[in-house]
Design an enzyme around this catalytic site. Structure first.
Site, PDB file in Angstrom:
ATOM      1  N   LYS A  49      36.721  41.586  55.725  1.00  0.00           N
ATOM      2  CA  LYS A  49      35.206  40.763  55.462  1.00  0.00           C
ATOM      3  C   LYS A  49      34.340  41.797  56.330  1.00  0.00           C
ATOM      4  O   LYS A  49      34.700  42.033  57.279  1.00  0.00           O
ATOM      5  CB  LYS A  49      35.388  39.385  56.505  1.00  0.00           C
ATOM      6  CG  LYS A  49      35.984  38.230  55.442  1.00  0.00           C
ATOM      7  CD  LYS A  49      35.887  37.080  56.115  1.00  0.00           C
ATOM      8  CE  LYS A  49      36.818  35.894  55.440  1.00  0.00           C
ATOM      9  NZ  LYS A  49      36.428  35.615  54.078  1.00  0.00           N
TER      10      LYS A  49
ATOM     11  N   ARG B 118      44.890  30.493  49.442  1.00  0.00           N
ATOM     12  CA  ARG B 118      45.642  30.017  47.974  1.00  0.00           C
ATOM     13  C   ARG B 118      47.096  30.206  47.869  1.00  0.00           C
ATOM     14  O   ARG B 118      48.030  29.904  47.613  1.00  0.00           O
ATOM     15  CB  ARG B 118      44.956  30.557  46.781  1.00  0.00           C
ATOM     16  CG  ARG B 118      44.990  32.065  46.783  1.00  0.00           C
ATOM     17  CD  ARG B 118      44.092  32.502  45.573  1.00  0.00           C
ATOM     18  NE  ARG B 118      42.480  32.414  46.065  1.00  0.00           N
ATOM     19  CZ  ARG B 118      41.314  32.536  45.297  1.00  0.00           C
ATOM     20  NH1 ARG B 118      41.646  32.858  43.990  1.00  0.00           N
ATOM     21  NH2 ARG B 118      40.210  32.463  45.646  1.00  0.00           N
TER      22      ARG B 118
HETATM   23  N1  BES Z   1      38.371  31.365  54.257  1.00  0.00           N
HETATM   24  C1  BES Z   1      37.399  31.970  53.108  1.00  0.00           C
HETATM   25  C2  BES Z   1      36.631  30.862  52.300  1.00  0.00           C
HETATM   26  C3  BES Z   1      35.370  30.625  53.141  1.00  0.00           C
HETATM   27  C4  BES Z   1      34.089  31.387  52.801  1.00  0.00           C
HETATM   28  C5  BES Z   1      35.418  29.547  53.712  1.00  0.00           C
HETATM   29  C6  BES Z   1      33.133  30.847  53.768  1.00  0.00           C
HETATM   30  C7  BES Z   1      34.521  29.092  54.673  1.00  0.00           C
HETATM   31  C8  BES Z   1      33.309  29.851  54.484  1.00  0.00           C
HETATM   32  C9  BES Z   1      38.603  32.432  52.136  1.00  0.00           C
HETATM   33  O1  BES Z   1      39.820  32.780  52.346  1.00  0.00           O
HETATM   34  C10 BES Z   1      37.916  33.635  51.370  1.00  0.00           C
HETATM   35  O2  BES Z   1      37.582  34.693  51.901  1.00  0.00           O
HETATM   36  N2  BES Z   1      37.791  33.410  49.900  1.00  0.00           N
HETATM   37  C11 BES Z   1      37.392  34.566  49.244  1.00  0.00           C
HETATM   38  C12 BES Z   1      38.051  34.563  47.869  1.00  0.00           C
HETATM   39  C13 BES Z   1      37.714  35.905  47.086  1.00  0.00           C
HETATM   40  C14 BES Z   1      38.379  36.945  47.900  1.00  0.00           C
HETATM   41  C15 BES Z   1      38.160  35.683  45.805  1.00  0.00           C
HETATM   42  C16 BES Z   1      35.658  34.341  49.101  1.00  0.00           C
HETATM   43  O3  BES Z   1      35.148  33.191  49.032  1.00  0.00           O
HETATM   44  O4  BES Z   1      35.057  35.220  49.031  1.00  0.00           O
HETATM   45 ZN    ZN Z   2      39.967  34.805  53.299  1.00  0.00          ZN
END
Ligand code: BES
Ligand code: ZN
Ligand code: ZN
Length: 483
Positions: free
Chosen positions: A256, A330
């Site tokens: 991230k 997931r």
């Molecule tokens: N934990 C994150 C989602 C999230 C984002 C929670 C903002 C709380 C606030 C999750 O694991 C994630 O990173 N999801 C990605 C999925 C993408 C790579 C398809 C996302 O939402 O960007």
């Molecule tokens: Zn994530």
């Protein structure tokens, strides 16, 4: 904070300070005694107005309507205004039927939470007793026994919510998967009727949870599967709550950006909610068997990290192509959902901070509800509304489901399109739900409200305990319907 219902008129009760909520700008109501002073302070009970009359030790707050959530908000606003004073007792009347008493108590308890674990100067909690007069705003009669039950119920639910906030707010070095499992064990030991099973890596391997294990691999903090159960005698139904317990989500090798990594301690919000939902169910002695199944892991980088291009085999035998290691929740849930179905639930709910896309879709304050059963979604949304949590559904569709196809495995862990990310995440999970449970399952994406870095309504900056209230209210509703 203690609550005492007193069978008397408000004016006859002695307390250090009085709270008066003013509905519909009705400045002539019997409880509004200080019209002249209020006029001088320019208080007209509009929007979020609150005024404290120090010489009279009275606080007036706007009550926008008699909706239960308006009561929670007004109480919390009034309380916030005076909580730093040296008062020990407060008094107020009732704003509706016995159910409204629950909302009133929830407003105090939820509003009283402060995350001060790492502050040298701790928050003050001087007020230890709230005296509730049995007198009501519109002179309707209150059943005292019912009102006392409503008070007890509200305290259980709001305390569980605050405890869920505390776990989420705790820093990731202190709340690792192993520590979360210890917390769950203590919760079970200290709550009558809850049993605890903790599965370590050997257990995850034995269970062939290849997706869960891959996510956890790079971290020096070992993963745990946490399974709490509450099994009252003659339980009418069995409900399972499955929680995403990423004690930290760095994104893994699909790292991230720094500004999106901050606050990812909140990726354990679903897990924390599930733990406190079962605690509330046990304390409320609900007539259902309740389970909480939590996949606790850290998503980190390292030489042995799982990679984009890896192919994982989940517990149900399906192969998954990893195309983004940040879509890790997931993967953990896929294995936990499969495990949960072995319990043969009558209803199952997963709670997860799963996608940023759901926050884009509905804004920060609303949880997303997905599933196949119209009836279950409707009944859940109704309970969510009563609880004061905002929730809305997003629809599954087959076009989006096709976007999870993989050239090398049974499915990919991300969609091939940048659109509809909240739904495609839900549809990914759907691949791990067996036909007989399709109509018994709801996916709750709590990524928006679980953690917000500003105060909102009666919620404090940081964790909100999203999911605890709506799921507990749903079970209470189910118990009434079954009675
Ligand atoms: N934990 C994150 C989602 C999230 C984002 C929670 C903002 C709380 C606030 C999750 O694991 C994630 O990173 N999801 C990605 C999925 C993408 C790579 C398809 C996302 O939402 O960007
Ligand atoms: Zn994530
Ligand atoms: Zn995550």
């Amino acid at each position: 904070m203690n609550f005492k219902l007193i069978e008397d008129q408000l004016k006859n009760i002695k307390a250090d300070c009085e709270i008066i909520l003013v509905l519909n700008q009705d400045m002539t109501h019997k409880w509004v005694q200080d019209s002249v002073l209020l006029e001088q302070t320019d208080f007209h009970a509009k929007s979020d107005e609150v005024v404290y009359l120090a010489s009279l030790q009275r606080v007036y707050a706007t009550l926008e309507s008699l909706d239960h959530d308006a009561i929670r908000l007004a109480v919390a606003n009034a309380y916030k205004c005076i909580k730093n004073n040296k008062f020990e007792t407060l008094k107020l009347g009732i704003y509706g039927d016995t159910q409204s008493v629950s909302a009133l108590v929830e407003g105090f308890v939820l509003g009283d939470y402060a995350f001060d674990k790492y502050k040298t100067q701790k928050a003050t909690h001087n007020i230890h007793t709230v005296l509730i007069a049995s007198e009501t705003y519109d002179n309707q009669k209150i059943d005292i026994q019912e009102a006392n039950t409503a008070i007890a119920r509200a305290q259980i639910i709001a305390n569980a919510t605050n405890e869920a906030k505390e776990i989420v707010n705790t820093a990731p070095y202190e709340m690792t998967p192993v520590k979360l499992a210890e917390y769950a064990k203590n919760l079970a030991d200290s709550t009558e009727g809850i049993e605890c099973f903790i599965g370590d890596e050997t257990f995850l391997e034995k269970e062939q949870m290849g997706a869960f294990l891959a996510v956890a691999r790079a971290s020096s903090e070992k993963p745990r599967l946490i399974h709490l159960s509450y099994k009252p005698a003659n339980a009418k139904k069995r409900f399972v709550f499955i929680g995403k317990g990423l004690t930290y989500d760095s994104g893994g090798l699909s790292l991230k950006p720094s500004e999106h990594m901050v606050s990812m301690k909140s990726d354990k919000s679903g897990a924390s909610a599930a733990l406190h939902i079962i605690k509330a169910a046990a304390l409320l002695k609900l007539p259902f068997e309740v389970h909480a199944v939590i996949g606790a892991a850290e998503n980190m980088i390292g030489g042995n990290a799982y990679k984009p291009d890896d192919v994982l085999i989940a517990r149900n035998g399906k192969s998954i192509e990893v195309r983004n290691t940040d879509a890790e929740g997931r993967l953990v849930l896929a294995d936990c959902l499969d495990y949960a179905q072995d319990l043969n639930p009558d209803a199952m709910f997963d709670l997860a901070t799963l996608t940023g896309a759901c926050v884009v879709a509905l804004g920060e304050y609303t949880s997303v509800v997905m599933g196949h059963s119209k009836d279950l979604k409707e009944s859940f949304l109704c309970a969510a509304e009563q609880s004061g949590e905002l929730a809305a559904t997003l629809p599954f569709n087959n076009y989006l489901k096709k976007l999870l196809k993989s050239n090398v495995a049974d499915l990919s862990n991300i969609s091939s399109s940048r659109y509809g990310g909240a739904i495609t995440a839900g549809l990914f999970l759907d691949h791990f739900i067996k036909d007989e449970f399709k109509d018994k399952w709801l996916h709750l994406d709590i990524a928006g409200p679980a953690y917000i870095e500003k105060d909102w309504g009666y919620n404090q900056c940081g964790a909100s305990g999203a999911g605890v209230r709506m799921c507990t209210y749903w079970m209470i509703k189910a118990a009434k319907e079954d009675a």
